[in-house]
Design a protein around this motif. Structure first.
Motif, PDB file in Angstrom:
ATOM      1  N   ASN A  33     -29.597  50.739  38.341  1.00 49.07           N
ATOM      2  CA  ASN A  33     -29.486  51.935  39.186  1.00 49.07           C
ATOM      3  C   ASN A  33     -29.794  53.217  38.432  1.00 49.07           C
ATOM      4  O   ASN A  33     -29.652  54.310  38.969  1.00 49.07           O
TER       5      ASN A  33
ATOM      6  N   SER B 231     -24.809  49.877  35.164  1.00 54.43           N
ATOM      7  CA  SER B 231     -25.095  50.826  36.250  1.00 54.43           C
ATOM      8  C   SER B 231     -24.973  50.223  37.645  1.00 54.43           C
ATOM      9  O   SER B 231     -24.924  50.954  38.630  1.00 54.43           O
ATOM     10  N   SER B 232     -24.949  48.898  37.750  1.00 54.39           N
ATOM     11  CA  SER B 232     -24.799  48.279  39.072  1.00 54.39           C
ATOM     12  C   SER B 232     -24.074  46.950  38.954  1.00 54.39           C
ATOM     13  O   SER B 232     -24.238  46.222  37.964  1.00 54.39           O
ATOM     14  N   ASN B 233     -23.282  46.641  39.963  1.00 53.23           N
ATOM     15  CA  ASN B 233     -22.560  45.374  40.012  1.00 53.23           C
ATOM     16  C   ASN B 233     -23.298  44.377  40.894  1.00 53.23           C
ATOM     17  O   ASN B 233     -24.181  44.748  41.681  1.00 53.23           O
TER      18      ASN B 233
ATOM     19  N   HIS C  14     -27.909  42.983  43.381  1.00 50.36           N
ATOM     20  CA  HIS C  14     -27.083  44.051  42.836  1.00 50.36           C
ATOM     21  C   HIS C  14     -26.848  45.134  43.882  1.00 50.36           C
ATOM     22  O   HIS C  14     -27.670  45.346  44.768  1.00 50.36           O
TER      23      HIS C  14
ATOM     24  N   PRO D 284     -27.119  56.922  39.644  1.00 50.25           N
ATOM     25  CA  PRO D 284     -27.166  56.566  38.216  1.00 50.25           C
ATOM     26  C   PRO D 284     -25.934  57.038  37.454  1.00 50.25           C
ATOM     27  O   PRO D 284     -25.245  57.982  37.859  1.00 50.25           O
ATOM     28  N   ILE D 285     -25.673  56.391  36.353  1.00 47.47           N
ATOM     29  CA  ILE D 285     -24.689  56.875  35.381  1.00 47.47           C
ATOM     30  C   ILE D 285     -25.298  58.069  34.656  1.00 47.47           C
ATOM     31  O   ILE D 285     -26.481  58.077  34.332  1.00 47.47           O
TER      32      ILE D 285
ATOM     33  N   PRO E 232     -20.403  51.557  36.885  1.00 48.79           N
ATOM     34  CA  PRO E 232     -21.407  52.230  37.717  1.00 48.79           C
ATOM     35  C   PRO E 232     -20.955  53.578  38.276  1.00 48.79           C
ATOM     36  O   PRO E 232     -19.778  53.779  38.582  1.00 48.79           O
ATOM     37  N   GLU E 233     -21.944  54.482  38.395  1.00 50.36           N
ATOM     38  CA  GLU E 233     -21.832  55.785  39.056  1.00 50.36           C
ATOM     39  C   GLU E 233     -20.934  56.772  38.326  1.00 50.36           C
ATOM     40  O   GLU E 233     -20.640  57.853  38.831  1.00 50.36           O
TER      41      GLU E 233
END
Length: 203
Positions: free
Chosen positions: A87, A105-107, A116, A121-122, A138-139
């Motif tokens: 992400n 950044s994503s699960n 995902h 984004p982080i 993430p995030e």
């Protein structure tokens, strides 16, 4: 003398193969080590081959095209880092990651583990140290001039000028201003103009 010979024989190779590598010309990482411990595993043995900065052979960087970063910042250059940027991850400048740091950044989706989740984004600001074996979820947004203590789980935003630790990670105190004068660094190659303002500041 050894530092100059090291740069003469190996520095140009490092600069050629790592277009996004900006570090002090001398005194940071020896160039022959970068060639044998980083460049050869990346380019010859295809470990993180698409990454445009040094990544240690024990580390993994996924979706590097979704990463933007400043200078004095090479995500994955320490031991056993896991950087997953599906992400997107936005790194500032002057960031160091301890060994074993995970940035995710994503699960996976709960109902389909082959997919995902989507999300923002982080973001990680300037002058940030993330201690060993910490995980960034993430995030999350981490501000400027932040220290994340070792073994922390960062699952929410961390404000600028903070020291934060724990699982879950919480701010425990304010952090003093960043004191190093980065404008005095002699870099391994010419620094792009977009980073000069950062080098003159301490933010």
């Amino acid at each position: 003398m050894f530092k100059k010979l090291d740069f003469l024989f190996f520095g140009w190779i490092v600069n050629f193969f790592y277009p996004e590598y900006y570090r002090p010309k001398y005194g940071y990482q020896r160039y022959y080590i970068l060639v044998f411990h980083y460049l050869i595993p990346q380019k010859l043995f295809r470990l993180n081959p698409k990454v445009k900065w040094p990544v240690h052979y024990t580390s993994k960087v996924l979706a590097p095209n979704n990463i933007t970063k400043g200078i004095l910042c090479d995500p994955g250059d320490n031991l056993n880092n896991y950087i997953q940027a599906n992400n997107g991850i936005i790194f500032g400048s002057n960031i160091e990651l301890g060994p074993g740091v995970n940035i995710i950044s994503s699960n996976h989706k709960n109902d389909n583990l082959r997919e995902h989740t989507k999300g923002k984004p982080i973001t990680i600001g300037n002058n940030v140290w993330i201690g060993g074996n910490s995980t960034i979820l993430p995030e999350v947004s981490i501000g400027n001039n932040v220290v994340i203590g070792a073994n922390s789980l960062v699952n929410k935003d961390i404000p600028s000028n903070s020291v934060a630790v724990g699982n879950p990670c919480v701010v425990i105190k304010q952090k003093e201003n960043y004191a190093e004068d980065l404008s005095k660094i002699i870099f391994n190659k010419k620094v792009p103009a977009k980073f000069l303002e950062f080098l003159q500041s301490r933010v």
